[in-house]
Design an enzyme around this catalytic site. Structure first.
Site, PDB file in Angstrom:
ATOM      1  N   CYS A  24      82.857  46.144  24.341  1.00  0.00           N
ATOM      2  CA  CYS A  24      83.728  47.412  24.386  1.00  0.00           C
ATOM      3  C   CYS A  24      83.672  48.354  25.595  1.00  0.00           C
ATOM      4  CB  CYS A  24      83.786  48.346  22.989  1.00  0.00           C
ATOM      5  SG  CYS A  24      82.165  49.212  23.096  1.00  0.00           S
ATOM      6  N   ARG A  61      88.428  61.329  17.787  1.00  0.00           N
ATOM      7  CA  ARG A  61      86.780  60.774  17.859  1.00  0.00           C
ATOM      8  C   ARG A  61      85.730  61.801  17.664  1.00  0.00           C
ATOM      9  NH1 ARG A  61      84.776  57.486  23.034  1.00  0.00           N
ATOM     10  NH2 ARG A  61      86.075  55.872  22.332  1.00  0.00           N
ATOM     11  N   ARG A 121      93.415  48.106  25.013  1.00  0.00           N
ATOM     12  CA  ARG A 121      93.381  49.320  24.291  1.00  0.00           C
ATOM     13  C   ARG A 121      94.993  49.937  24.107  1.00  0.00           C
ATOM     14  NH1 ARG A 121      88.538  51.533  23.257  1.00  0.00           N
ATOM     15  NH2 ARG A 121      89.780  53.117  21.982  1.00  0.00           N
ATOM     16  N   HIS A 129      85.146  51.769  14.730  1.00  0.00           N
ATOM     17  CA  HIS A 129      85.838  51.825  15.813  1.00  0.00           C
ATOM     18  C   HIS A 129      86.905  50.888  15.712  1.00  0.00           C
ATOM     19  CE1 HIS A 129      86.968  52.907  19.885  1.00  0.00           C
ATOM     20  NE2 HIS A 129      85.926  52.604  20.550  1.00  0.00           N
ATOM     21  N   ASP A 171      77.418  45.239  22.339  1.00  0.00           N
ATOM     22  CA  ASP A 171      77.663  46.855  22.808  1.00  0.00           C
ATOM     23  C   ASP A 171      76.313  47.393  23.192  1.00  0.00           C
ATOM     24  OD1 ASP A 171      78.981  49.097  22.960  1.00  0.00           O
ATOM     25  OD2 ASP A 171      78.835  49.407  20.806  1.00  0.00           O
ATOM     26  N   GLN A 228      89.411  49.827  18.905  1.00  0.00           N
ATOM     27  CA  GLN A 228      88.770  48.749  19.830  1.00  0.00           C
ATOM     28  C   GLN A 228      88.849  47.292  19.272  1.00  0.00           C
ATOM     29  OE1 GLN A 228      86.775  49.572  22.763  1.00  0.00           O
ATOM     30  NE2 GLN A 228      87.067  47.409  22.875  1.00  0.00           N
TER      31      GLN A 228
HETATM   32  N1  NVA Z   1      78.867  52.022  20.113  1.00  0.00           N
HETATM   33  C1  NVA Z   1      79.353  53.067  21.446  1.00  0.00           C
HETATM   34  C2  NVA Z   1      80.756  52.525  21.575  1.00  0.00           C
HETATM   35  C3  NVA Z   1      81.293  53.305  22.747  1.00  0.00           C
HETATM   36  C4  NVA Z   1      82.936  53.058  22.945  1.00  0.00           C
HETATM   37  C5  NVA Z   1      78.931  54.364  21.198  1.00  0.00           C
HETATM   38  O1  NVA Z   1      79.343  54.791  19.916  1.00  0.00           O
HETATM   39  O2  NVA Z   1      78.530  55.061  21.874  1.00  0.00           O
HETATM   40  N1   CP Z   2      85.498  51.478  24.596  1.00  0.00           N
HETATM   41  C1   CP Z   2      85.529  52.859  24.443  1.00  0.00           C
HETATM   42  O1   CP Z   2      86.100  53.294  23.181  1.00  0.00           O
HETATM   43  O2   CP Z   2      85.484  53.362  25.471  1.00  0.00           O
HETATM   44  P1   CP Z   2      85.647  55.058  25.912  1.00  0.00           P
HETATM   45  O3   CP Z   2      84.000  55.427  25.195  1.00  0.00           O
HETATM   46  O4   CP Z   2      85.246  55.213  27.197  1.00  0.00           O
HETATM   47  O5   CP Z   2      86.816  55.726  25.187  1.00  0.00           O
END
Ligand code: NVA
Ligand code: CP
Length: 301
Positions: free
Chosen positions: A259, A103, A287, A130, A219, A133
């Site tokens: 998500c 990540r 997940r 992602h 989101d 997800q």
């Molecule tokens: N779009 C959000 C998703 C978090 C799981 C982010 O990138 O912060």
């Molecule tokens: N939805 C998701 O990826 O959550 P986290 O950021 O908590 O991993």
């Protein structure tokens, strides 16, 4: 042989994606059977340069459940945070571990990691995709309403968003129509939209997208790394909140996905996310099952 990677949802064929989802539901149905241990002796290296609750815990708990081990590698306590080249990191980790999850911000860095890895690399979120997800999201849609093929989903809010981009790829793979309502300046990446062809429609407003939709999804308006823009974003996304009135425009049995983490009172009201159409905690749980089915698939290639 080159390992299979999962950096974008479209790295799977439609048949493969469907079979991973089906397997995820099978693993979930057998949750009480702790004797199935396909990952004994296997280690998943998990690189995080951004925060996470669900992604970390689902991979870590899943590896433990199935007999393997997961290593949490944050930038702050590894040489990754001291500018060791990502290609060297890939070569080292992939001599010791069975798979790597990452990540970070950059999809390009993930591609470089994968190009230098002997083992599968899985995108646990980048600024542009992602895909894990979306495996969970599609599993959740299947479990609640059956096959998404021929159905309609509405994405409301930030279109230039990692989850939205993976949702666009899901529309192609799973054969549904995705209507996206986003304000000017926050539209999805045109190349990803173009690649999706007629599966995706950009529409003018939230009500048009939600009209008769079988699934409504949103989101956060401020993704990780965008915190400095928060005030500007709150203003830009006014009119894109998923509230009761918007849910009522969808099909009477429409489900709501997010998500998580969510911001009640911003992109969604508490009434909707905590209400009867919301399946966000099934989505979060999935997940674990979807990613374990994915790892089983990638490690068997
Ligand atoms: N779009 C959000 C998703 C978090 C799981 C982010 O990138 O912060
Ligand atoms: N939805 C998701 O990826 O959550 P986290 O950021 O908590 O991993």
């Amino acid at each position: 042989m080159m390992p299979r990677h999962f950096l974008k949802l479209s790295d799977l064929s439609a048949d493969e994606a469907r079979s991973v989802i089906a397997r995820a539901s099978e693993l979930k149905a057998q949750a009480t059977d702790l004797s199935y241990r396909p990952f004994v002796g296997k280690t998943l290296a998990m690189i995080f340069t951004k925060n996470s609750t669900r992604t970390r815990v689902s991979f870590e708990a899943g590896m433990a459940r199935y007999g393997g081990h997961a290593l949490f590698l944050s930038a702050g306590v590894t040489q990754i945070g001291r500018d060791e080249p990502i290609s060297d990191t890939a070569k080292v980790l992939s001599r010791m571990c069975s798979a790597i999850m990452i990540r970070n911000d950059s999809q390009a860095d993930q591609e470089e990691l994968a190009a230098n890895s002997r083992v599968p690399v899985v995108n646990g979120l980048s600024d542009t995709h992602h895909p894990c997800q979306l495996l969970a999201d599609m599993q959740t849609w299947f479990e609640h309403r059956g096959d998404p093929r021929g159905k309609t989903a509405a994405w409301i809010g930030d279109g230039n968003n990692n989850v939205c981009h993976s949702f666009i790829e899901a529309a192609v793979l799973f054969g549904f129509t995705l209507k996206i309502a986003s304000p000017d300046g926050y539209l999805p990446d045109p190349a990803i939209v173009e690649a999706a062809g007629s599966s995706v429609q950009l529409v003018d407003d939230a009500a048009t997208a939600a009209s008769a939709a079988d699934l409504i999804v949103t989101d956060t308006w401020t993704s990780m790394g965008q915190e400095a823009e928060q005030q500007k974003r709150l203003a830009a996304f006014a009119g894109y909140q998923v509230d009761r009135a918007l849910m009522d425009k969808g099909a009477s049995d429409a489900i709501f996905l997010h998500c998580l983490p969510a911001h009640r009172g911003e992109e969604v009201t508490a009434e909707v996310i905590d209400g009867p159409q919301s399946v966000v905690f099934d989505e979060a749980e999935n997940r674990l099952w979807a990613q374990m089915a994915l790892l089983e698939f990638l490690l068997s290639q």
